[in-house]
Motif scaffolding. Structure first.
Motif, PDB file in Angstrom:
ATOM      1  N   HIS C  64       0.849  -1.189   0.000  1.00  0.00           N
ATOM      2  CA  HIS C  64       0.000   0.000   0.000  1.00  0.00           C
ATOM      3  C   HIS C  64       0.890   1.246   0.000  1.00  0.00           C
ATOM      4  CE1 HIS C  64      -2.956   2.945   1.325  1.00  0.00           C
ATOM      5  NE2 HIS C  64      -3.878   2.097   0.909  1.00  0.00           N
ATOM      6  N   VAL C  66       0.723   4.079   1.408  1.00  0.00           N
ATOM      7  CA  VAL C  66       0.989   4.681   2.716  1.00  0.00           C
ATOM      8  C   VAL C  66       2.003   3.844   3.489  1.00  0.00           C
ATOM      9  CG1 VAL C  66       0.005   5.375   4.903  1.00  0.00           C
ATOM     10  CG2 VAL C  66      -1.266   5.732   2.810  1.00  0.00           C
ATOM     11  N   ALA C  67       1.903   2.504   3.344  1.00  0.00           N
ATOM     12  CA  ALA C  67       2.868   1.641   4.025  1.00  0.00           C
ATOM     13  C   ALA C  67       4.266   1.899   3.474  1.00  0.00           C
ATOM     14  CB  ALA C  67       2.478   0.181   3.849  1.00  0.00           C
ATOM     15  N   MET C  69       5.279   4.691   2.238  1.00  0.00           N
ATOM     16  CA  MET C  69       5.662   5.982   2.789  1.00  0.00           C
ATOM     17  C   MET C  69       6.205   5.811   4.205  1.00  0.00           C
ATOM     18  SD  MET C  69       3.245   9.142   1.981  1.00  0.00           S
ATOM     19  CE  MET C  69       2.416   9.668   3.423  1.00  0.00           C
ATOM     20  N   GLY C  70       5.485   5.036   5.014  1.00  0.00           N
ATOM     21  CA  GLY C  70       5.920   4.804   6.387  1.00  0.00           C
ATOM     22  C   GLY C  70       7.268   4.114   6.428  1.00  0.00           C
ATOM     23  N   GLY C  71       7.427   3.102   5.561  1.00  0.00           N
ATOM     24  CA  GLY C  71       8.701   2.382   5.533  1.00  0.00           C
ATOM     25  C   GLY C  71       9.843   3.306   5.155  1.00  0.00           C
ATOM     26  N   VAL C 121       3.057  10.452  -3.482  1.00  0.00           N
ATOM     27  CA  VAL C 121       2.461  10.855  -4.757  1.00  0.00           C
ATOM     28  C   VAL C 121       1.418   9.838  -5.204  1.00  0.00           C
ATOM     29  CG1 VAL C 121       2.940  11.254  -7.190  1.00  0.00           C
ATOM     30  CG2 VAL C 121       4.457  12.184  -5.473  1.00  0.00           C
ATOM     31  N   LEU C 124      -2.053   9.849  -3.603  1.00  0.00           N
ATOM     32  CA  LEU C 124      -2.965  10.842  -4.149  1.00  0.00           C
ATOM     33  C   LEU C 124      -3.416  10.461  -5.561  1.00  0.00           C
ATOM     34  CD1 LEU C 124      -3.278  13.630  -2.523  1.00  0.00           C
ATOM     35  CD2 LEU C 124      -2.539  14.566  -4.680  1.00  0.00           C
TER      36      LEU C 124
END
Lengths: 506, 128, 134
Positions: C64, C66-67, C69-71, C121, C124
């Motif tokens: 995902h 967001v995942a 991004m978190g990583g 990116v 979104l």
């Protein structure tokens, strides 16, 4: 704290929320893990901020250069008493919100990314409190803005989208003004480090660019903090968010704007010069008055409270308008008191909603009978907000009003007293409608308020009581904090004494 | 040179503010974009306008030469652009989402937030 | 029925990921870096989403956004920690020299930024494309 971590205290209140946000985002598919990570992160942040406060109490000002680049070239992080206290109180509030979230947050809201965004917000808030670089402050403001935009639209209802647009547009405008102010300031002085600016600016000749820059700072922070002619976005958006988000926003966001205002107008610009003081006084008066008038007509608990944020910001600005050390101390005390009390009132609003199923006071009622504990827990922050002795609000109001009568702005003090009276009106309105009145509905549907909601409310209430019955330590603290804040020489000395040499061998 | 830039910035700001005052959501968004680019230009001018070499250290050198541009305003602008990009993208998505759920981009139709607990709510007044 | 675009998009996707990785490591000493590289890679995924559908792009990304991004954020954060040990300041980077090769924690930081940009990116872009598909 272990030996090898000595000298890194400033780093952790920032790093822990950042790491937690990263972990929460990485654990996107596991809401339970996010919740656990978030709670652990919040507790650790609180511990880290308490450690920081303890060190600041013994060393006055702690500074740190991230990356080891010497000031004024590197980005400084600075904690004095004021900022350390802000970090502690925001961590307390964040932990309370985290506990409240266990009971109040729905699965859907967690899946929409509440935890990463919430931690991201805390990174921004703590960063804004601790930074010693004006451009870096802008970056933290933007971090906060992105996180808040995500948080405010958590449910994606029409009201939230509507509120978020107003919030986004006006706050984007405010950050653009902020950036313009920074650009002009850089053009005149050639530096962005706050300590360096404080050193350079008194020797710089006054110019149009500097005056415009100061005005832009005032406007930008004014929009953020919700000053009188610029506050319209606040009551249009805060009440649409889910209640934890509203509480955190109400407690922290406007205060970050106020904090930035205090920093810039003690360190960089003199309030007494260039006619800023009458403007601030006018803003403060309008903010107090119109906030409380706006609240009088509203029926939604959250909107009443939103308008009251504005009127209370007026009291804090009063401190800056009078600008004596006494008034500054009053303002510091007021901010700390207000963060606790206002967030607590929003939490109570959430509990009222849980019990009666509505935020609309016309439809609520009968809570006095069904949950007397909640009634008591509401009464503490409500009376404190209105300034009834012996609660924290009384001492806070006493300090700023006393300072205004001692200074040359007695009319502001008088106005503050009148506004206090009107605050009592709004609080008693909530009290009568939600607690005393019998419920207007035929079938009184009163649900129990879960313990996880009551615990943070009670804890924040206890802090209010503790400050109220024993204000001496906090008053003394606020006095020293105000002294440090109004003396740029100490700040400059602390930042430039760092015995590290610029540049790391590549 | 400064004057040309000043006029350019002023024109851009003027257009931005004009668009910002519109009732149309997308125009407001474009106004924000214009304002933020004008601000970036402002920082650029504030850094000083001179004809100099780019701030890149030559091969084999350890320092920048004397006649090189000030790298800081460029770094500031780059940061501002990145942040502005993220925020504008988010705001555009927000506007789209609002358009889908409300059916209008005109701010005069966006009244849902104020309607919550409105003092003029007829139905609630009857109950009270 | 489109033929050329979906077929070519696969090829372009691989090319763009390659270029983005080149940009990422070039940023070490020359213009380039994690941010630009991330944008190019995100464009590659956006191209897939445009040519096929968002599902195809999501499958290509595997995690995902967001995942991711978190990583990436976690990686960047961790890359700054060694500095705490050497001189108590975050993001003071450590360097390793193997002949002419020049490696350091700064590279890890850049890889983290790369992931954050792709995740942010795409988060979104996917949302917007899904809105169009509905």
């Amino acid at each position: 704290m272990p030996e090898f971590l000595a000298g890194t205290e400033l780093f952790w209140p920032l790093a822990i929320p950042l790491a937690t946000a990263a972990v929460c985002a990485a654990a996107w598919a596991y809401p339970r893990l996010q919740q656990a990570a978030s709670l652990v992160g919040l507790v650790l942040t609180l511990v880290a901020s308490l450690v920081l406060l303890q060190i600041v109490l013994s060393e006055d000002i702690v500074t740190k250069q991230f990356g080891g680049w010497a000031p004024p070239f590197g980005i400084s992080f600075v904690a004095d008493r004021f900022s350390a206290a802000m970090v502690v109180i925001s961590s307390v509030l964040a932990l309370a919100a985290g506990i409240f979230a266990i009971a109040d947050l729905r699965r859907r809201q967690v899946k929409a990314g509440f935890y990463p965004l919430f931690q991201g917000l805390m990174v921004g808030v703590n960063g804004a409190f601790l930074t010693g670089d004006i451009f870096n402050l802008y970056v933290w403001f933007e971090v906060m803005l992105i996180a808040t935009l995500g948080l405010i639209t958590l449910d994606r209802t029409r009201a939230q989208l509507d509120g978020a647009i107003k919030y986004a547009v006006l706050n984007l405008f405010s950050t653009i003004l902020f950036l313009m102010a920074i650009g002009l300031l850089y053009g005149v002085t050639g530096t962005l480090n706050m300590a360096d600016l404080a050193r350079v600016l008194p020797q710089t000749e006054g110019s149009v660019a500097l005056t415009v820059s100061a005005m832009l700072f005032l406007l930008a922070f004014g929009i953020k903090a919700g000053f009188f002619p610029l506050f319209f976005w606040l009551p249009a958006s805060y009440h649409t968010a889910t209640i934890i988000v509203s509480a955190v926003f109400a407690g922290l966001l406007t205060k970050v704007g106020v904090y930035a205002c205090f920093r810039v107008f003690t360190l960089l610009f003199e309030v007494n010069e260039g006619g800023i003081r009458p403007i601030v006084a006018f803003f403060a008066a309008g903010t107090m008055l119109f906030g409380v008038f706006g609240a009088a007509i509203q029926w939604d608990v959250r909107r009443i409270l939103s308008f009251h944020i504005i009127s209370q910001i007026g009291y804090i600005m009063l401190g800056l308008a009078i600008a004596t050390p006494l008034a500054m101390a009053g303002a510091v005390f007021y901010i700390i008191h207000h963060i606790v009390v206002k967030a607590n009132l929003f939490f109570v609003a959430g509990a009222i909603h849980r019990a009666t199923g509505t935020y609309d006071l016309r439809k609520a009622g009968g809570l006095m009978k069904s949950s007397p504990l909640l009634a008591v827990l509401f009464l503490i922050p409500a009376l404190s907000l209105a300034g009834i002795p012996p609660l924290s609000g009384f001492w806070a109001k006493f300090m700023v009003i006393d300072a205004s009568f001692r200074g040359d702005m007695a009319w502001l003090g008088a106005l503050a007293l009148v506004v206090g009276l009107l605050t009592v009106f709004s609080m008693s309105k909530i009290w009568i409608e939600a607690f005393w009145k019998t419920s207007p509905r035929k079938v009184a549907r009163v649900r129990a308020v879960p313990v996880a909601m009551l615990v943070p409310i009670a804890a924040l209430g206890l802090i209010t009581l503790a400050i109220g019955f024993n204000p001496e330590p906090l008053v003394a603290f606020a006095n020293v904090a105000a002294d440090t804040m109004t003396d740029p020489a100490q700040f400059i000395a602390a930042v430039f004494s760092e015995p590290r040499i610029a540049g790391v061998t590549p | 040179m400064n004057l040309v830039y000043a006029f350019a910035i002023a024109a851009q700001m003027g257009c931005g503010v004009y668009l910002l005052l519109s009732r149309h959501g997308v125009r407001i968004l474009l106004g924000i974009v214009l304002l933020s680019t004008a601000t970036n230009l402002l920082i650029f001018v504030a850094g000083g306008l001179r004809f100099t070499a780019p701030p890149v250290i030559e091969q084999g050198m350890r320092m920048l030469g004397t006649e090189t541009a000030n790298a800081l305003p460029q770094a500031l602008i780059l940061t501002a652009i990145v942040i502005g990009f993220a925020l504008v993208a988010f705001a555009a998505a927000l506007m789209l989402k609002t358009y889908r759920s409300v059916g209008s981009v005109l701010t005069s139709d966006h009244t849902d937030a104020e309607a919550l607990g409105s003092p003029f709510d007829k139905e609630a007044l009857r109950d009270a | 029925m489109q033929i050329i675009f979906p077929t070519m998009s696969r090829l372009f996707f691989i090319l763009m990921i390659g270029v983005s990785l080149y940009m990422l490591f070039r940023g070490h000493n020359e213009p380039g870096g994690g941010f630009i590289g991330g944008l190019i890679a995100a464009l590659g995924f956006a191209l897939l989403a445009m040519a096929h559908d968002v599902g195809a792009a999501r499958r290509a990304l595997m995690v995902h956004p967001v995942a991711l991004m978190g990583g990436g954020l976690l990686l960047s954060f961790v890359s700054g920690l060694p500095g705490l040990l050497s001189d108590q300041s975050f993001l003071t980077h450590w360097w390793l020299e193997i002949g002419s090769l020049h490696l350091g924690t700064a590279t890890t930081f850049d890889i983290g930024v790369y992931c954050v940009v792709i995740g942010g990116v795409l988060c979104l872009v996917f949302r917007l494309y899904e809105g169009i598909e509905q």
